[in-house]
Design an enzyme around this catalytic site. Sequence first.
Site, PDB file in Angstrom:
ATOM      1  N   ASP A   1     -20.330 -16.031  -0.628  1.00 35.22           N
ATOM      2  CA  ASP A   1     -19.100 -16.964  -1.224  1.00 35.22           C
ATOM      3  C   ASP A   1     -20.072 -17.869  -2.071  1.00 35.22           C
ATOM      4  O   ASP A   1     -21.103 -17.343  -2.448  1.00 35.22           O
ATOM      5  CB  ASP A   1     -18.853 -17.828   0.184  1.00 35.22           C
ATOM      6  CG  ASP A   1     -17.446 -18.457  -0.272  1.00 35.22           C
ATOM      7  OD1 ASP A   1     -16.444 -17.842  -0.131  1.00 35.22           O
ATOM      8  OD2 ASP A   1     -17.304 -19.695  -0.675  1.00 35.22           O
TER       9      ASP A   1
ATOM     10  N   LYS B   1     -16.687 -18.260   9.020  1.00 36.07           N
ATOM     11  CA  LYS B   1     -17.152 -18.746   7.792  1.00 36.07           C
ATOM     12  C   LYS B   1     -18.590 -19.263   8.318  1.00 36.07           C
ATOM     13  O   LYS B   1     -18.556 -19.832   9.191  1.00 36.07           O
ATOM     14  CB  LYS B   1     -16.244 -19.749   7.208  1.00 36.07           C
ATOM     15  CG  LYS B   1     -16.725 -19.966   5.523  1.00 36.07           C
ATOM     16  CD  LYS B   1     -16.269 -18.584   4.997  1.00 36.07           C
ATOM     17  CE  LYS B   1     -16.340 -18.713   3.468  1.00 36.07           C
ATOM     18  NZ  LYS B   1     -15.772 -17.714   2.499  1.00 36.07           N
TER      19      LYS B   1
HETATM   20  P1  NDP Z   1     -20.090 -18.619  -6.975  1.00 36.01           P
HETATM   21  O1  NDP Z   1     -21.162 -19.293  -6.513  1.00 36.01           O
HETATM   22  O2  NDP Z   1     -20.416 -17.249  -7.726  1.00 36.01           O
HETATM   23  O3  NDP Z   1     -19.345 -19.320  -8.223  1.00 36.01           O
HETATM   24  C1  NDP Z   1     -18.742 -20.740  -7.675  1.00 36.01           C
HETATM   25  C2  NDP Z   1     -18.608 -21.207  -9.167  1.00 36.01           C
HETATM   26  O4  NDP Z   1     -17.710 -22.304  -8.993  1.00 36.01           O
HETATM   27  C3  NDP Z   1     -19.634 -21.570  -9.924  1.00 36.01           C
HETATM   28  O5  NDP Z   1     -19.152 -21.559 -11.158  1.00 36.01           O
HETATM   29  C4  NDP Z   1     -19.540 -23.055  -9.386  1.00 36.01           C
HETATM   30  O6  NDP Z   1     -20.334 -23.740 -10.088  1.00 36.01           O
HETATM   31  C5  NDP Z   1     -18.219 -23.446  -9.598  1.00 36.01           C
HETATM   32  N1  NDP Z   1     -18.010 -24.589  -9.058  1.00 36.01           N
HETATM   33  C6  NDP Z   1     -18.318 -25.035  -7.977  1.00 36.01           C
HETATM   34  N2  NDP Z   1     -17.778 -26.405  -7.761  1.00 36.01           N
HETATM   35  C7  NDP Z   1     -17.018 -26.774  -8.845  1.00 36.01           C
HETATM   36  C8  NDP Z   1     -16.434 -27.725  -9.469  1.00 36.01           C
HETATM   37  N3  NDP Z   1     -16.248 -28.718  -8.683  1.00 36.01           N
HETATM   38  N4  NDP Z   1     -15.566 -27.692 -10.382  1.00 36.01           N
HETATM   39  C9  NDP Z   1     -15.809 -26.678 -11.365  1.00 36.01           C
HETATM   40  N5  NDP Z   1     -16.545 -25.389 -10.890  1.00 36.01           N
HETATM   41  C10 NDP Z   1     -17.162 -25.576  -9.785  1.00 36.01           C
HETATM   42  O7  NDP Z   1     -19.131 -18.288  -6.328  1.00 36.01           O
HETATM   43  P2  NDP Z   1     -17.660 -17.348  -6.035  1.00 36.01           P
HETATM   44  O8  NDP Z   1     -17.263 -16.884  -7.532  1.00 36.01           O
HETATM   45  O9  NDP Z   1     -18.248 -16.353  -5.113  1.00 36.01           O
HETATM   46  O10 NDP Z   1     -16.544 -18.033  -5.271  1.00 36.01           O
HETATM   47  C11 NDP Z   1     -15.751 -18.815  -6.040  1.00 36.01           C
HETATM   48  C12 NDP Z   1     -14.482 -19.105  -5.136  1.00 36.01           C
HETATM   49  O11 NDP Z   1     -14.175 -17.829  -4.594  1.00 36.01           O
HETATM   50  C13 NDP Z   1     -14.706 -19.870  -3.812  1.00 36.01           C
HETATM   51  O12 NDP Z   1     -13.865 -20.800  -3.646  1.00 36.01           O
HETATM   52  C14 NDP Z   1     -15.145 -18.629  -2.810  1.00 36.01           C
HETATM   53  O13 NDP Z   1     -14.715 -19.365  -1.779  1.00 36.01           O
HETATM   54  C15 NDP Z   1     -14.100 -17.813  -3.271  1.00 36.01           C
HETATM   55  N6  NDP Z   1     -14.055 -16.562  -2.758  1.00 36.01           N
HETATM   56  C16 NDP Z   1     -15.296 -15.887  -3.058  1.00 36.01           C
HETATM   57  C17 NDP Z   1     -15.352 -14.306  -2.431  1.00 36.01           C
HETATM   58  C18 NDP Z   1     -16.593 -13.453  -2.917  1.00 36.01           C
HETATM   59  O14 NDP Z   1     -16.560 -12.399  -2.407  1.00 36.01           O
HETATM   60  N7  NDP Z   1     -17.585 -14.154  -3.486  1.00 36.01           N
HETATM   61  C19 NDP Z   1     -14.353 -13.702  -2.015  1.00 36.01           C
HETATM   62  C20 NDP Z   1     -12.921 -14.598  -1.870  1.00 36.01           C
HETATM   63  C21 NDP Z   1     -12.982 -15.841  -2.266  1.00 36.01           C
HETATM   64  P3  NDP Z   1     -21.720 -24.222  -9.251  1.00 36.01           P
HETATM   65  O15 NDP Z   1     -22.713 -23.465  -8.349  1.00 36.01           O
HETATM   66  O16 NDP Z   1     -22.570 -24.596 -10.478  1.00 36.01           O
HETATM   67  O17 NDP Z   1     -21.514 -25.759  -8.586  1.00 36.01           O
HETATM   68  O1  2IT Z   2     -13.721 -15.907   0.987  1.00 37.36           O
HETATM   69  C1  2IT Z   2     -13.973 -14.796   1.042  1.00 37.36           C
HETATM   70  O2  2IT Z   2     -13.051 -13.989   1.465  1.00 37.36           O
HETATM   71  C2  2IT Z   2     -15.428 -14.361   1.033  1.00 37.36           C
HETATM   72  N1  2IT Z   2     -16.062 -15.243   0.557  1.00 37.36           N
HETATM   73  C3  2IT Z   2     -15.341 -12.948   1.178  1.00 37.36           C
HETATM   74  C4  2IT Z   2     -15.630 -12.868   2.767  1.00 37.36           C
HETATM   75  C5  2IT Z   2     -16.389 -11.333   3.242  1.00 37.36           C
HETATM   76  O3  2IT Z   2     -16.531 -11.220   4.233  1.00 37.36           O
HETATM   77  O4  2IT Z   2     -16.445 -10.489   2.271  1.00 37.36           O
END
Ligand code: NDP
Ligand code: 2IT
Length: 438
Positions: free
Chosen positions: A164, A124
Amino acid sequence: MDLEKFMLELEKKHPGEVEYLQAVREVLESIEEVYNENPHFESARIIERLVEPDRILMFKVPWTDDNGQVHVNLGYRVQFNNAIGPYKGGLRFHPSVNLSILKFLGFEQIFKNSLTTLPMGGAKGGSDFDAKGKSNAEIMRFCQAFMLELWKIIGPETDVPAGDIGVGGREIGFLYGMYKKLARENTGVLTGKGLNWGGSLVRPEATGFGAVYFASEMLKTKGVDFKGKIVALSGFGNVAWGAVTKATELGAKVVTISGPDGYVYDPDGISGDKINYLLELRASNQDIVKPYTYEFPNAQFFQGKRPWEVKCDIALPCATQNELDKEDAIRLVNNGVICVVEGANMPSTPEAVQVFHDRKILFAPGKAAYAGGVATSGLEMSQNSMKLCWPRKQIMADIHKQCVCNGKEDDGYINYVKGANVAGFLKVANAMLDQGVI
Ligand code: NDP
Ligand code: 2IT
């Protein structure tokens, strides 16, 4: 393994790394039994080797804003474990990013990637850069400055980053452009790329869709599905958008989204154009969800509150770590929730997970439920090296099966946390045994 003694030593070595220590404890609690049954693990010091990253690169990222002001952020890449494949995992750009958070995410990634059945190790990285209010040109300059350091330790066969929080298609594009220029090669060094320059089909929606597919598999064990169910969901980012889309498509009514400012309750359900509006909201580079209520006045905004107070059948935390605590869990259960599926990394606190287990609620940890994102990344890697394109896949059902096999308790309750941790651990631990002490 004496778990308490081990954790005490680890806390001494890494004081204050709360999220990292929390993630390690959860995995060790799950695998304690299978670890102790196999003396080879102990004699090879598998746990001691697994909990420490192979290496951490930390660097400064100086960049200039549109007014000519210079800023300095911190950048990191934590290469955790490559026993089953090249280091693989996302980059997070968010002001909350620190070493503890990236170590927790890298550690979790090892097991998540192992569960996908694809050959990927765990890593990461990221930065404390805050994209809020920044122009596209500023985001581009930041990404280029970040890659100026990161490129030295990544490569299509060594370490393949992805997105992420705060890193989506736009940032991957800027990062990839700079990598290509520095490395003088056009390879699959990042995943999440655009479809017309090496990206994979369905990567943007893969994580959220995957979490909903996983939830469907869980509901199936109880003979029910998404049709007619009320869903409460947090976040409004990439994962939340994918989850809203798929849950709605399967006939559920999603009534909440959230941001750090609070949550929005939409009694009519977030569907159709409203889902597209989520993309606009994200693209605005502002971290607020309140504007949703200006656009759709039937919806209400609850300042500083979390969506877990809303009555729902299914809860999908898709925002960030530790955003659902014990009180939230009790409220959800008392309101009749039947299924809680994590769409983010470790959104439920250990105390909340305990409530779900005690009340025998269907509960899936993120590392199993949202592995669809990184699994699609894995397919993108193969596609890049084979110069091929992949269609959709069946990986979520396979991950569900692995959890059931390893997590079924005597009374038939499926402990998905245990199932995911044990299945993910065994594959990595056995690969480490095979490869000697390195
Ligand atoms: P994004 O940046 O697209 O979205 C993250 C979201 O969470 C935003 O809406 C953000 O708002 C919000 N957020 C952050 N902090 C808070 C908080 N304290 N309370 C409420 N909302 C909050 O990220 P992703 O959707 O990609 O990621 C979301 C989760 O999914 C993370 O935990 C990430 O690690 C996980 N994930 C993502 C993957 C991917 O492929 N993208 C794969 C697997 C897991 P703001 O930005 O305004 O703070
Ligand atoms: O938390 C996760 O699994 C991700 N943000 C995606 C990682 C990846 O290599 O696609």
